[in-house]
Design a protein around this motif. Structure first.
Motif, short mmCIF file in Angstrom:
data_model
loop_
_atom_site.label_atom_id
_atom_site.label_comp_id
_atom_site.label_asym_id
_atom_site.label_seq_id
_atom_site.Cartn_x
_atom_site.Cartn_y
_atom_site.Cartn_z
N ILE A 168 94.58 11.71 40.27
CA ILE A 168 94.32 11.46 41.69
C ILE A 168 92.81 11.49 41.95
CG2 ILE A 168 94.57 12.43 44.01
CD1 ILE A 168 97.41 13.37 43.07
N ALA A 169 92.14 12.52 41.41
CA ALA A 169 90.69 12.67 41.63
C ALA A 169 89.92 11.50 41.03
CB ALA A 169 90.22 13.99 41.04
N GLN A 170 90.33 11.04 39.85
CA GLN A 170 89.60 9.96 39.19
C GLN A 170 89.76 8.62 39.91
OE1 GLN A 170 90.98 10.55 35.13
NE2 GLN A 170 89.00 11.45 34.59
N SER A 171 90.86 8.45 40.63
CA SER A 171 91.04 7.19 41.35
C SER A 171 90.58 7.29 42.81
CB SER A 171 92.52 6.76 41.31
OG SER A 171 93.31 7.68 42.03
N ALA A 172 90.23 8.48 43.25
CA ALA A 172 89.80 8.67 44.65
C ALA A 172 88.50 7.93 44.92
CB ALA A 172 89.63 10.15 44.96
N GLN A 173 88.43 7.32 46.07
CA GLN A 173 87.21 6.65 46.52
C GLN A 173 86.63 7.42 47.69
OE1 GLN A 173 88.19 2.56 47.26
NE2 GLN A 173 89.30 2.37 45.35
N CYS A 174 86.55 8.72 47.49
CA CYS A 174 86.00 9.63 48.50
C CYS A 174 85.46 10.84 47.75
CB CYS A 174 87.10 10.04 49.48
SG CYS A 174 88.49 10.89 48.71
N PRO A 175 84.62 11.66 48.38
CA PRO A 175 84.11 12.85 47.69
C PRO A 175 85.23 13.79 47.28
CG PRO A 175 82.81 12.38 49.64
CD PRO A 175 84.01 11.47 49.69
N VAL A 176 85.08 14.38 46.09
CA VAL A 176 86.08 15.29 45.53
C VAL A 176 85.38 16.58 45.13
CG1 VAL A 176 87.71 15.66 43.63
CG2 VAL A 176 87.50 13.39 44.65
N PHE A 177 85.93 17.72 45.55
CA PHE A 177 85.47 19.02 45.09
C PHE A 177 86.50 19.55 44.11
CE2 PHE A 177 83.38 19.86 49.43
CZ PHE A 177 82.13 19.50 48.98
N CYS A 178 86.09 19.89 42.89
CA CYS A 178 86.97 20.54 41.92
C CYS A 178 86.50 21.98 41.78
CB CYS A 178 86.92 19.84 40.57
SG CYS A 178 87.57 18.17 40.57
N ASP A 179 87.27 22.92 42.27
CA ASP A 179 86.93 24.33 42.18
C ASP A 179 87.03 24.79 40.73
OD1 ASP A 179 86.46 26.88 43.86
OD2 ASP A 179 88.14 27.44 42.55
N ALA A 180 86.33 25.87 40.40
CA ALA A 180 86.38 26.43 39.04
C ALA A 180 87.79 26.79 38.63
CB ALA A 180 85.46 27.64 38.96
N ALA A 181 88.64 27.16 39.58
CA ALA A 181 90.02 27.56 39.27
C ALA A 181 90.94 26.37 39.01
CB ALA A 181 90.59 28.40 40.41
N SER A 182 90.44 25.15 39.23
CA SER A 182 91.30 23.97 39.10
C SER A 182 91.67 23.65 37.66
CB SER A 182 90.62 22.75 39.71
OG SER A 182 89.48 22.37 38.93
N GLY A 183 90.83 24.06 36.72
CA GLY A 183 91.07 23.71 35.33
C GLY A 183 90.59 22.32 34.98
N ILE A 184 90.04 21.58 35.95
CA ILE A 184 89.55 20.23 35.68
C ILE A 184 88.11 20.02 36.17
CG2 ILE A 184 91.87 19.23 35.70
CD1 ILE A 184 91.18 18.00 38.44
N ARG A 185 87.42 21.07 36.54
CA ARG A 185 86.07 20.94 37.08
C ARG A 185 85.12 20.27 36.10
NH1 ARG A 185 82.48 25.97 38.18
NH2 ARG A 185 82.04 25.62 36.01
N CYS A 186 85.30 20.48 34.82
CA CYS A 186 84.38 19.91 33.82
C CYS A 186 84.81 18.53 33.35
CB CYS A 186 84.27 20.87 32.63
SG CYS A 186 83.48 22.42 33.08
N THR A 187 85.83 17.97 33.97
CA THR A 187 86.29 16.62 33.64
C THR A 187 85.43 15.61 34.38
OG1 THR A 187 88.55 17.47 33.49
CG2 THR A 187 88.31 15.10 33.71
N PRO A 188 85.02 14.53 33.70
CA PRO A 188 84.23 13.51 34.42
C PRO A 188 85.07 12.83 35.52
CG PRO A 188 84.16 13.15 32.03
CD PRO A 188 85.17 14.22 32.30
N ILE A 189 84.65 13.02 36.75
CA ILE A 189 85.32 12.42 37.90
C ILE A 189 84.24 11.70 38.70
CG2 ILE A 189 86.59 12.89 40.03
CD1 ILE A 189 87.85 15.28 38.51
N PRO A 190 84.34 10.37 38.84
CA PRO A 190 83.25 9.59 39.45
C PRO A 190 82.76 10.08 40.81
CG PRO A 190 84.95 8.14 38.59
CD PRO A 190 85.46 9.54 38.47
N SER A 191 83.64 10.52 41.67
CA SER A 191 83.21 10.90 43.02
C SER A 191 83.17 12.42 43.23
CB SER A 191 84.11 10.24 44.07
OG SER A 191 85.45 10.60 43.84
N SER A 192 83.11 13.16 42.13
CA SER A 192 83.07 14.62 42.22
C SER A 192 81.70 15.10 42.68
CB SER A 192 83.39 15.22 40.84
OG SER A 192 83.29 16.62 40.90
N LEU A 193 81.69 16.06 43.60
CA LEU A 193 80.46 16.69 44.07
C LEU A 193 80.40 18.10 43.48
CD1 LEU A 193 80.43 15.64 47.82
CD2 LEU A 193 79.16 14.62 45.94
N TYR A 194 79.25 18.46 42.93
CA TYR A 194 79.08 19.74 42.26
C TYR A 194 77.62 20.15 42.35
CZ TYR A 194 79.00 23.21 38.56
OH TYR A 194 78.84 24.37 37.87
#
Length: 183
Positions: free
Chosen positions: A17-43
């Motif tokens: 879902i995050a990788q296909s999102a065309q909007c800003p995405v926050f991946c919290d440290a508890a998500s288990g996917i924060r270190c995954t390359p996600i184009p619209s991720s803000l960190y």
């Protein structure tokens, strides 16, 4: 926003879902996917929210939370201040956030449709990263915990690792790590 997810299947679906999102995405440290390359991720989440107190960059129409609670201290505060609808899909009853008005207790679906917002996440990330860098340098020439963490991470060779074992340096890393080294 992607919160705590413990199931590998939920993490995989949230990542899709995050990788296909065309909007800003926050991946919290508890998500288990924060270190995954996600184009619209803000960190880093905490720094972005701290440096955007006046909502100059982030003005959501809708907030979707996938998963449960957060490690971030700033994220729940920011969510409480938002004047928009918040929907949460969470696999476990005890992991839900009290902030969300609509809660769906279910596994994370593989697809939630198109999530689109015209905010250019990459531009926001670069501008906020520059603001954080300037703030770190202005205070005592960068010779303080956040500045030291930021400088150490900037100097790491590609594909290297840095381990922190104390909670404050971990928080400093989460707040002040530069964009190009966040994975």
């Amino acid at each position: 926003v992607i919160g705590s997810l413990t199931s590998p299947e939920d993490q995989e679906n949230a990542q899709k879902i995050a990788q296909s999102a065309q909007c800003p995405v926050f991946c919290d440290a508890a998500s288990g996917i924060r270190c995954t390359p996600i184009p619209s991720s803000l960190y880093p989440i905490d720094s972005i929210l701290r440096f955007d107190r006046d909502n100059r960059f982030l003005q959501p129409d809708l907030i979707v939370i996938l998963g449960g609670t957060f490690v971030s201290k700033e994220l729940p505060i920011w969510l409480e201040q938002q004047q928009t609808n918040i929907v949460q899909i969470v696999p476990s009853q005890e992991r839900k956030n009290r902030i969300a008005a609509t809660k769906i207790i279910a596994s994370i679906p593989a697809d939630v449709g198109i999530l689109h917002h015209p905010l250019p996440a990459n531009n926001i990330q670069q501008e906020l990263d520059s603001i954080i860098d300037t703030a770190c340098q202005q205070h005592n020439n960068g010779f303080h915990e956040p500045g030291i963490v930021r400088t150490c991470i900037q100097q790491l060779p590609p594909s290297s690792s840095l381990f922190f074992s104390n909670s404050m340096p971990i928080r400093d890393c989460n707040r002040f790590a530069p964009l190009s080294h966040h994975a």
